[in-house]
Design an enzyme around this catalytic site. Structure first.
Site, PDB file in Angstrom:
ATOM      1  N   SER A   1       0.970  -0.817   0.101  1.00  0.00           N
ATOM      2  CA  SER A   1       0.083   0.211  -0.279  1.00  0.00           C
ATOM      3  C   SER A   1       1.129   1.024  -0.101  1.00  0.00           C
ATOM      4  CB  SER A   1      -0.391   0.122   0.876  1.00  0.00           C
ATOM      5  OG  SER A   1      -1.629   1.169   1.471  1.00  0.00           O
TER       6      SER A   1
ATOM      7  N   TYR B   1      -1.486  -1.729  10.508  1.00  0.00           N
ATOM      8  CA  TYR B   1      -1.514  -1.696   9.013  1.00  0.00           C
ATOM      9  C   TYR B   1      -0.897  -0.726   8.523  1.00  0.00           C
ATOM     10  CZ  TYR B   1      -4.218  -1.691   4.001  1.00  0.00           C
ATOM     11  OH  TYR B   1      -3.799  -1.231   2.826  1.00  0.00           O
TER      12      TYR B   1
END
Ligand code: NAD
Ligand code: MG
Length: 299
Positions: free
Chosen positions: A191, A204
């Site tokens: 990401s 995350y």
């Protein structure tokens, strides 16, 4: 939003939905079919041209969002599909199954929880047995829970996020590697958060950075077997992850609008990259990270 074919030359700022999103909340993992607007995973638009003829692909998180886009594209390029997702997502997975079968390709549905090592081993065993081998692994599944204060990140959330996003990659790689042939391709999903971590996504973002190190190290280890490993690193993409606690509700309306292209991406905008990395066209590419970020760029 444009009414042109996705292959027609056009302004990328307006090619897909470019408006504000309504606040909406589902319990994780959520259903793509219940979102407004429904994300575009290429159901109507992705056109294949046999670039993966006869290949066998496992796609995790393949029921919705980016994984669904990869699964549809792989099938339209001629691959058979093993699809992993959580049992609650059965109806989304069945939509994908209908689309894959409409291409005349085989699909096996293998629901289950990737935070369980035994399940990961069984997943590979079942995919190998039911498809008759594996050539492509698109490991897309991920867990993201936006949390404003580190004090509120419970150990349970922390462990689960690492199990799903990172540990499952180890368990799946260990199980599948003895069965992969030269030419096989593994694609993991990081990401923009690995490079520009947001203050509400500490756990995350940490997993997404770990995925890059894992993938690059594994790529070097398995290069001598003719196996490639690469990473896709998306920016903001409109998927169930975002409406199931991945974003704070107050951030949903503006989701993606701070990118240079001033909108969130749609999953289908990753289809071509997933196909490219799975196919022999990327034969000299391994241990790399590819951003699909609307201009936010990686590091
Ligand atoms: P999504 O909700 O459509 O996909 C995530 C999938 O993960 C779910 O469909 C679910 O099947 C799977 N999953 C979650 N927990 C699981 C578990 N315990 N066991 C098995 N499967 C589980 O959302 P998406 O945005 O398409 O997410 C796909 C990947 O893209 C994720 O790895 C995510 O981190 C990454 N990503 C997304 C964005 C974005 O803006 N949407 C940005 C960067 C990275
Ligand atoms: Mg889903």
């Amino acid at each position: 939003m444009s009414s042109k074919d996705i292959h027609d030359m056009q302004d990328p700022r307006h090619q897909f939905y470019d408006g504000k999103y309504e606040k909406q909340q589902q319990e994780a993992p959520g259903l793509q079919s219940d979102m407004a607007p429904v994300p575009d995973s290429g159901e109507k638009s992705y056109k294949g041209c046999n670039r993966l003829a006869g290949r066998k692909a496992l796609v995790t998180g393949g029921d919705s969002g980016i994984g669904r886009a990869a699964a549809i594209a792989y099938a339209r390029e001629g691959a058979d599909i093993a699809l992993n997702y959580l049992p609650e997502e059965q109806s989304d997975a069945e939509e994908v199954a209908r689309l894959v079968e409409a291409e005349g390709r085989n699909i096996v549905l293998l629901p289950g929880d990737l935070s369980d090592e035994e399940f990961c081993k069984n997943l590979i065993h079942d995919a190998l047995e039911k498809l008759g081998g594996l050539d492509i692994l698109a490991l897309v599944a991920g867990k993201q829970v936006a949390t404003e204060d580190i004090q509120d990140i419970t150990t349970e959330q922390l462990v689960k996020t690492f199990e799903v996003n990172v540990f499952s990659l180890f368990w799946i790689a260990k199980a599948v590697l003895p069965h992969l042939k030269p030419g096989a391709s593994i694609i993991t999903c990081s990401s923009i958060q690995a490079y520009q971590p947001g203050k509400n996504l500490i756990d995350y973002a940490s997993t997404k950075a770990a995925i890059i190190a894992f993938s690059r190290a594994l790529a070097k280890q398995v290069a001598s077997k003719g196996i490639r490993v690469n990473v896709v690193a998306p920016g903001p993409v409109w998927t169930p992850l975002q409406v199931t606690g991945g974003q704070l509700q107050e951030h949903l309306p503006e989701f993606g609008q701070k990118t240079p292209l001033e909108r969130a991406g749609q999953p289908v905008e990753l289809s071509g990259l997933y196909v490219f990395l799975a196919s022999q066209e990327s034969s000299f590419i391994t241990a790399e990270v590819f951003g699909v970020t609307g201009g936010m760029h990686l590091a």
